[in-house]
Design a protein around this motif. Structure first.
Motif, mmCIF file in Angstrom:
data_model
loop_
_atom_site.group_PDB
_atom_site.id
_atom_site.type_symbol
_atom_site.label_atom_id
_atom_site.label_comp_id
_atom_site.label_asym_id
_atom_site.label_seq_id
_atom_site.Cartn_x
_atom_site.Cartn_y
_atom_site.Cartn_z
ATOM 1 N N LYS A 92 -2.629 -9.386 9.595
ATOM 2 C CA LYS A 92 -2.987 -8.172 10.348
ATOM 3 C C LYS A 92 -2.074 -6.986 10.045
ATOM 4 O O LYS A 92 -1.837 -6.140 10.903
ATOM 5 C CB LYS A 92 -2.976 -8.450 11.860
ATOM 6 N N PHE A 93 -1.574 -6.940 8.804
ATOM 7 C CA PHE A 93 -0.738 -5.797 8.407
ATOM 8 C C PHE A 93 -1.660 -4.759 7.764
ATOM 9 O O PHE A 93 -1.765 -4.642 6.544
ATOM 10 C CB PHE A 93 0.354 -6.249 7.428
ATOM 11 N N TYR A 94 -2.347 -3.988 8.633
ATOM 12 C CA TYR A 94 -3.347 -3.043 8.157
ATOM 13 C C TYR A 94 -2.677 -1.757 7.675
ATOM 14 O O TYR A 94 -2.526 -0.787 8.419
ATOM 15 C CB TYR A 94 -4.358 -2.733 9.254
ATOM 16 N N SER A 95 -2.258 -1.772 6.448
ATOM 17 C CA SER A 95 -1.562 -0.626 5.863
ATOM 18 C C SER A 95 -2.436 0.030 4.810
ATOM 19 O O SER A 95 -2.706 -0.561 3.756
ATOM 20 C CB SER A 95 -0.243 -1.077 5.236
ATOM 21 N N ILE A 96 -2.888 1.236 5.076
ATOM 22 C CA ILE A 96 -3.690 1.962 4.101
ATOM 23 C C ILE A 96 -2.882 2.241 2.827
ATOM 24 O O ILE A 96 -3.390 2.034 1.711
ATOM 25 C CB ILE A 96 -4.248 3.273 4.694
ATOM 26 N N PRO A 97 -1.606 2.687 2.942
ATOM 27 C CA PRO A 97 -0.804 2.848 1.711
ATOM 28 C C PRO A 97 -0.672 1.543 0.934
ATOM 29 O O PRO A 97 -0.699 1.543 -0.300
ATOM 30 C CB PRO A 97 0.561 3.322 2.237
ATOM 31 N N GLY A 98 -0.535 0.404 1.649
ATOM 32 C CA GLY A 98 -0.450 -0.890 0.980
ATOM 33 C C GLY A 98 -1.725 -1.221 0.220
ATOM 34 O O GLY A 98 -1.682 -1.716 -0.915
ATOM 35 N N ILE A 99 -2.882 -0.954 0.831
ATOM 36 C CA ILE A 99 -4.168 -1.193 0.173
ATOM 37 C C ILE A 99 -4.303 -0.304 -1.059
ATOM 38 O O ILE A 99 -4.767 -0.739 -2.119
ATOM 39 C CB ILE A 99 -5.334 -0.943 1.154
ATOM 40 N N ILE A 140 -2.574 -1.291 -8.613
ATOM 41 C CA ILE A 140 -2.117 -2.391 -9.479
ATOM 42 C C ILE A 140 -3.307 -3.095 -10.127
ATOM 43 O O ILE A 140 -3.294 -3.395 -11.328
ATOM 44 C CB ILE A 140 -1.275 -3.397 -8.663
ATOM 45 N N GLN A 141 -4.357 -3.345 -9.332
ATOM 46 C CA GLN A 141 -5.547 -3.981 -9.888
ATOM 47 C C GLN A 141 -6.193 -3.104 -10.953
ATOM 48 O O GLN A 141 -6.716 -3.607 -11.955
ATOM 49 C CB GLN A 141 -6.562 -4.274 -8.778
ATOM 50 N N GLY A 142 -6.138 -1.798 -10.757
ATOM 51 C CA GLY A 142 -6.685 -0.882 -11.744
ATOM 52 C C GLY A 142 -5.959 -0.958 -13.072
ATOM 53 O O GLY A 142 -6.577 -0.909 -14.143
ATOM 54 N N VAL A 143 -4.633 -1.084 -13.024
ATOM 55 C CA VAL A 143 -3.838 -1.219 -14.248
ATOM 56 C C VAL A 143 -4.207 -2.517 -14.975
ATOM 57 O O VAL A 143 -4.396 -2.539 -16.203
ATOM 58 C CB VAL A 143 -2.325 -1.198 -13.923
ATOM 59 N N ILE A 144 -4.335 -3.604 -14.211
ATOM 60 C CA ILE A 144 -4.716 -4.898 -14.804
ATOM 61 C C ILE A 144 -6.088 -4.790 -15.467
ATOM 62 O O ILE A 144 -6.302 -5.255 -16.589
ATOM 63 C CB ILE A 144 -4.736 -5.999 -13.726
#
Length: 414
Positions: free
Chosen positions: A99-106, A112-116
């Motif tokens: 339940k760590f709803y962090s928009i900056p984290g998302i 990171i997924q985009g770089v991969i």
């Protein structure tokens, strides 16, 4: 069945099955991320930002990725990208589970997924030719790969819609994390006979220049890359607004949103099956032209659809048009690019497709915020139609130039 003929090759079959499971998880996560961000913020701009950061690395890194992949063992690169993707999915699943709803984290994990993906997509596409022994079956393999991707696009959001409304968002993210077990297992079962990578005499920056010179100098490939770039900038990003369309225009919920994603996927599968049945790569330019016109027109009609069934119908047509356009361009490049330039040519396809979409996603998010989702989608549909007409005009001029050139040679011979 003729449509499934590429599955007779063991390596491609393993790749196909592993990716099928993984991509369903990917689409479940994509659907859950969009719904979660809009549920928490109610912001069209933030939806655009999340889409932007997940794809923008492809714009910056794809040409480099193409040259990098040609200098390394492509299979090992693919394994590494899948392992890192699994770690990224695990981090996102843990964040939502606790339940760590962090928009900056998302946003950071999406980046990171985009770089991969900038490396992963180029690598997967360039490896396709190595998985099919008879190169005449390569167009069929590409179409089947697209079919698999779009079946996942149907199943992923559909399953996500059920899970989001019953078990919760965290189950979608955990499912995506676990789906990487299937793809890694299948990769390790494959037996590819890749030629040894010869260390190039030139540096990677010289190869980047050579790749750009090759793509820009080939009128067929360059015109298709430009056409795809325009579509990615102005038309394909309409999909960014689907949470808003489902929730605000049709007073729906997560399940309604999943219907829009799934109907687009259904249209894509219809289109992919048609492409998989093609016996060769002739006629692809006509398919690209017709698909581009269909895509722009369907987005325009979707923008002003008042009833949900009508909107879902036109969403299906957008899937047919978009799939035919992007897959036919991909097939044309893979079957017509010089072998030593294939990875670099594909990288420009990835850049024009995946890399430019985030800019368009950000633009349509801002446009919808200022003038409403219907008007924003309507503008995108009109631009799509105009782009297709310009592509037709250019192709006609190129054809006339070829005829004129042949006539000059004939007269010179006389």
């Amino acid at each position: 069945m003729n449509v499934l003929r590429s599955l007779k090759y063991r390596n491609f079959k393993l790749f196909f099955y592993g990716q099928s499971v993984s991509l369903i998880g990917t689409w479940m996560q994509k659907t859950a991320v969009s719904w979660l961000v809009y549920r928490l913020t109610g912001s069209a701009v933030l939806l655009g930002i999340v889409g932007f950061v997940s794809l923008i690395p492809s714009l910056v890194l794809s040409p480099y990725a193409g040259s990098y992949i040609e200098r390394h063992n492509r299979f090992k690169v693919l394994v590494y990208t899948q392992v890192i993707s699994m770690i990224q999915a695990g981090a996102l699943a843990a964040m939502i589970f606790f339940k760590f709803y962090s928009i900056p984290g998302i946003v950071i994990l999406s980046l990171i997924q985009g770089v991969i993906n900038a490396f992963d997509i180029t690598c997967r596409q360039s490896l396709m030719v190595e998985m099919v022994d008879n190169k005449e079956d390569l167009p069929n393999a590409i179409a089947l790969n697209s079919t698999m991707t779009n079946i996942a696009r149907i199943a992923g959001p559909a399953v996500a819609g059920i899970i989001l409304s019953t078990l919760g968002e965290d189950f979608c993210f955990i499912s995506n994390f676990l789906s990487y077990i299937a793809v890694l297992t299948c990769l390790f079962m494959m037996k590819l006979n890749l030629a040894a990578v010869v260390k190039p005499q030139t540096d990677i920056w010289t190869e980047l220049k050579e790749g750009f010179k090759y793509v820009s100098g080939n009128k067929d490939i360059s015109s298709m890359v430009i056409m795809l770039g325009l579509s990615s900038l102005f038309v394909i990003p309409f999909n960014t607004l689907m949470p808003i369309v489902a929730k605000d225009l049709f007073n729906g919920n997560a399940k309604t949103f999943s219907w829009f994603e799934s109907t687009a996927g259904l249209g894509s599968v219809i289109s992919a099956i048609y492409l998989a049945n093609l016996k060769n790569s002739k006629g692809l330019i006509k398919i690209i032209t017709a698909a581009s016109l269909l895509f722009g027109t369907s987005v325009l009609f979707l923008a002003y659809a008042k009833a949900l069934p009508v909107a879902l119908f036109f969403m299906t047509i957008t899937g047919i048009g978009m799939m035919a356009q992007t897959s036919a361009i991909n097939t044309f490049i893979q079957t017509n690019a010089a072998p030593n330039m294939r990875s670099r040519a594909i990288s420009y396809y990835v850049m024009a497709y995946q890399g430019i979409i985030p800019i368009g996603s950000l633009m349509i998010g801002l446009l919808a915020n200022s003038m409403g989702p219907r008007a924003a989608m309507g503008i995108e549909g009109i631009i799509g139609i105009v782009s297709a007409l310009l592509f037709i005009l250019y192709r006609n001029r190129v054809s006339e130039g070829h005829i004129f050139g042949r006539n000059k040679t004939m007269f010179a011979g006389d």
